[in-house]
Design a protein around this motif. Structure first.
Motif, PDB file in Angstrom:
ATOM      1  N   MET A   1       0.904  -1.281  -0.099  1.00  0.00           N
ATOM      2  CA  MET A   1      -0.181  -0.040   0.054  1.00  0.00           C
ATOM      3  C   MET A   1       0.916   1.158  -0.256  1.00  0.00           C
ATOM      4  N   THR A   2       0.613   2.172  -0.796  1.00  0.00           N
ATOM      5  CA  THR A   2       1.468   3.521  -0.934  1.00  0.00           C
ATOM      6  C   THR A   2       0.812   4.304   0.261  1.00  0.00           C
ATOM      7  N   THR A   3       2.097   5.164   0.773  1.00  0.00           N
ATOM      8  CA  THR A   3       1.902   6.028   1.846  1.00  0.00           C
ATOM      9  C   THR A   3       2.330   7.339   1.235  1.00  0.00           C
ATOM     10  N   SER A   4       1.731   8.505   1.901  1.00  0.00           N
ATOM     11  CA  SER A   4       2.336   9.765   1.447  1.00  0.00           C
ATOM     12  C   SER A   4       3.851   9.796   2.042  1.00  0.00           C
ATOM     13  N   THR A   5       4.313   9.098   3.199  1.00  0.00           N
ATOM     14  CA  THR A   5       5.450   9.309   3.429  1.00  0.00           C
ATOM     15  C   THR A   5       6.423   8.498   2.199  1.00  0.00           C
ATOM     16  N   GLN A   6       6.163   7.593   1.945  1.00  0.00           N
ATOM     17  CA  GLN A   6       6.876   6.545   0.880  1.00  0.00           C
ATOM     18  C   GLN A   6       7.127   7.496  -0.348  1.00  0.00           C
ATOM     19  N   ILE A   7       5.921   8.441  -0.796  1.00  0.00           N
ATOM     20  CA  ILE A   7       5.912   9.048  -2.289  1.00  0.00           C
ATOM     21  C   ILE A   7       7.048  10.067  -1.866  1.00  0.00           C
ATOM     22  N   GLN A   8       7.412  10.602  -0.845  1.00  0.00           N
ATOM     23  CA  GLN A   8       8.209  11.296  -0.616  1.00  0.00           C
ATOM     24  C   GLN A   8       9.625  11.115  -0.508  1.00  0.00           C
ATOM     25  N   ARG A   9      10.040   9.745  -0.820  1.00  0.00           N
ATOM     26  CA  ARG A   9      11.300   9.287  -0.363  1.00  0.00           C
ATOM     27  C   ARG A   9      11.929   8.608  -1.636  1.00  0.00           C
ATOM     28  N   LEU A  10      13.072   8.704  -1.753  1.00  0.00           N
ATOM     29  CA  LEU A  10      13.906   7.789  -2.894  1.00  0.00           C
ATOM     30  C   LEU A  10      14.390   6.558  -2.529  1.00  0.00           C
ATOM     31  N   ALA A  11      14.487   5.640  -3.561  1.00  0.00           N
ATOM     32  CA  ALA A  11      14.884   4.303  -3.260  1.00  0.00           C
ATOM     33  C   ALA A  11      15.861   4.102  -4.342  1.00  0.00           C
ATOM     34  N   ILE A  12      17.151   3.573  -4.145  1.00  0.00           N
ATOM     35  CA  ILE A  12      18.167   3.241  -5.133  1.00  0.00           C
ATOM     36  C   ILE A  12      18.238   1.930  -5.320  1.00  0.00           C
ATOM     37  N   VAL A  13      18.253   1.336  -6.485  1.00  0.00           N
ATOM     38  CA  VAL A  13      18.396  -0.170  -6.758  1.00  0.00           C
ATOM     39  C   VAL A  13      19.555  -0.226  -7.714  1.00  0.00           C
ATOM     40  N   THR A  14      20.409  -0.830  -7.543  1.00  0.00           N
ATOM     41  CA  THR A  14      21.510  -1.097  -8.443  1.00  0.00           C
ATOM     42  C   THR A  14      21.596  -2.532  -9.328  1.00  0.00           C
ATOM     43  N   GLY A  15      22.015  -2.657 -10.495  1.00  0.00           N
ATOM     44  CA  GLY A  15      21.664  -3.801 -11.188  1.00  0.00           C
ATOM     45  C   GLY A  15      20.165  -4.179 -11.757  1.00  0.00           C
ATOM     46  N   ALA A  16      19.753  -3.068 -11.843  1.00  0.00           N
ATOM     47  CA  ALA A  16      18.256  -2.876 -12.510  1.00  0.00           C
ATOM     48  C   ALA A  16      17.928  -3.241 -13.817  1.00  0.00           C
ATOM     49  N   SER A  17      18.979  -3.324 -14.485  1.00  0.00           N
ATOM     50  CA  SER A  17      18.511  -3.675 -16.039  1.00  0.00           C
ATOM     51  C   SER A  17      17.660  -5.098 -16.173  1.00  0.00           C
ATOM     52  N   THR A  18      17.980  -6.218 -15.387  1.00  0.00           N
ATOM     53  CA  THR A  18      17.100  -7.394 -15.659  1.00  0.00           C
ATOM     54  C   THR A  18      16.968  -7.955 -14.244  1.00  0.00           C
ATOM     55  N   GLY A  19      16.275  -9.106 -14.233  1.00  0.00           N
ATOM     56  CA  GLY A  19      16.219 -10.091 -13.179  1.00  0.00           C
ATOM     57  C   GLY A  19      15.618  -9.241 -11.853  1.00  0.00           C
ATOM     58  N   ILE A  20      16.316  -9.608 -10.714  1.00  0.00           N
ATOM     59  CA  ILE A  20      16.018  -9.364  -9.456  1.00  0.00           C
ATOM     60  C   ILE A  20      15.975  -7.609  -9.164  1.00  0.00           C
ATOM     61  N   GLY A  21      17.110  -6.959  -9.890  1.00  0.00           N
ATOM     62  CA  GLY A  21      16.945  -5.665  -9.521  1.00  0.00           C
ATOM     63  C   GLY A  21      15.823  -4.927 -10.449  1.00  0.00           C
ATOM     64  N   ARG A  22      15.790  -5.308 -11.802  1.00  0.00           N
ATOM     65  CA  ARG A  22      14.495  -4.846 -12.340  1.00  0.00           C
ATOM     66  C   ARG A  22      13.198  -5.102 -11.752  1.00  0.00           C
ATOM     67  N   ALA A  23      12.852  -6.084 -11.074  1.00  0.00           N
ATOM     68  CA  ALA A  23      11.684  -6.702 -10.472  1.00  0.00           C
ATOM     69  C   ALA A  23      11.635  -6.046  -9.128  1.00  0.00           C
ATOM     70  N   THR A  24      12.470  -5.628  -8.597  1.00  0.00           N
ATOM     71  CA  THR A  24      12.860  -4.853  -7.231  1.00  0.00           C
ATOM     72  C   THR A  24      12.488  -3.221  -7.615  1.00  0.00           C
ATOM     73  N   ALA A  25      12.999  -2.735  -8.714  1.00  0.00           N
ATOM     74  CA  ALA A  25      12.773  -1.254  -9.154  1.00  0.00           C
ATOM     75  C   ALA A  25      11.225  -1.231  -9.268  1.00  0.00           C
ATOM     76  N   VAL A  26      10.567  -2.078  -9.839  1.00  0.00           N
ATOM     77  CA  VAL A  26       9.126  -2.174 -10.206  1.00  0.00           C
ATOM     78  C   VAL A  26       8.372  -2.179  -9.091  1.00  0.00           C
ATOM     79  N   ARG A  27       8.719  -2.992  -8.104  1.00  0.00           N
ATOM     80  CA  ARG A  27       7.883  -3.365  -6.898  1.00  0.00           C
ATOM     81  C   ARG A  27       7.987  -2.158  -6.193  1.00  0.00           C
ATOM     82  N   LEU A  28       9.087  -1.558  -5.724  1.00  0.00           N
ATOM     83  CA  LEU A  28       9.372  -0.411  -5.069  1.00  0.00           C
ATOM     84  C   LEU A  28       8.714   0.608  -5.697  1.00  0.00           C
ATOM     85  N   ALA A  29       8.666   1.024  -6.699  1.00  0.00           N
ATOM     86  CA  ALA A  29       7.812   1.920  -7.372  1.00  0.00           C
ATOM     87  C   ALA A  29       6.453   1.828  -6.945  1.00  0.00           C
TER      88      ALA A  29
END
Length: 290
Positions: A1-29
């Motif tokens: 569930m999205t919260t207003s606090t999360q919308i105001q924060r940054l997350a960095i995901v390395t190795g996001a071209s494929t695999g776990i990194g890409r899926a994690t970037a999508v999930r955290l977004a």
């Protein structure tokens, strides 16, 4: 569930071209974070870009790329603080210790250890100020070093130690450090690992080819099994999301049944027994490729 606090924060995901990194970037977004997704090529970035996923060209061995990322975080146009660093970038260089060149050993450590440390060091002052968290994606290979995985496991063992030391250094100041331990995950790291192994095999002497023939067949069968039977990157991303969003995260999250098993096994099985079990497994796998 999205919260207003999360919308105001940054997350960095390395190795996001494929695999776990890409899926994690999508999930955290989807969780509501604005994700800075580290990719190696602009074409990879174009495929993942969205309103909440901002691709960043990032080679973790490149000091200029890291400096640019730090500047991007500091100058965020919306004033969003950095909350999460997911260290996922890595490579797999697999071959017997006798065969693997020192250049390959150095490459494995440059990407999977020194690059991770460089990024942590560069971003830690910011994470300390925001009381953020660091998630280091390790591996069951960081708990059990199988034959043919010497360089890969050595790098993952190293990140286990770095993670433990870092946690004990910075948790008193509010920064949580979490180890993510995947077992078999169906990603193209398996394909790149097979390609690297084939390249190394081409450098073997005839005697080495004979010596490690069974081991090479077992490695190929195992890699094919990972691709066929491993959990999905999305499953791994869901576990990472849980660690990111937990009020008080655990120090380790395992992914997949084998992730849990190999994390626990060294505590209850002697080295000799574990050697015998892994040797038997390799014989069975090698039979598949005859």
């Amino acid at each position: 569930m999205t919260t207003s606090t999360q919308i105001q924060r940054l997350a960095i995901v390395t190795g996001a071209s494929t695999g776990i990194g890409r899926a994690t970037a999508v999930r955290l977004a989807a969780d509501g974070f604005h994700v800075l997704a580290g990719v190696r090529k602009r074409s990879d970035g174009d495929r993942i870009a969205s309103s909440r996923i901002e691709p960043i060209i990032l080679d973790v061995t490149n000091d200029e790329h890291i400096a640019a990322l730090v500047e991007r975080v500091a100058q965020d146009p919306a004033g969003r603080p950095l909350s999460v660093l997911v260290n996922n970038a890595g490579v797999a260089v697999n071959a017997p210790v006798e065969v693997l060149s020192l250049d390959d050993w150095r490459f494995q450590f440059d990407v999977s250890v020194f690059g991770q440390i460089a990024l942590i060091r560069a971003l830690l002052p910011t994470l300390l100020s925001t009381r953020g968290r660091v998630l280091n994606v390790t591996s069951v290979g960081g708990r059990v070093a199988m034959a043919n995985f010497g360089a890969y496991s050595a790098a993952k063992f190293a990140m286990e130690a770095v993670s433990d030391s870092l946690r004990r250094e910075v948790e008193p100041f509010g920064v949580a450090v979490v180890k993510i331990t995947p077992g078999a995950v169906s990603t193209n790291l398996t394909e790149s690992g097979l390609a690297a192994a084939a390249r190394v095999t081409d450098t073997m002497t005839p005697e080495q080819r004979r010596r490690y023939a069974e081991l090479s067949r077992a490695f190929i069968a195992q890699a094919e099994g990972f691709a066929r039977d491993g959990v999905s990157p999305e499953h791994a991303a869901a576990v990472i999301s849980k660690a990111v969003n937990a009020r008080r995260p655990k120090t380790r999250y395992t992914i997949g049944r084998d992730g849990a098993m190999f994390t626990f096994m060294p505590r209850i099985v002697s080295d000799r027994l574990l050697d015998a079990m892994l040797r038997s497994q390799n014989k069975s796998l090698a039979q598949e490729k005859r």
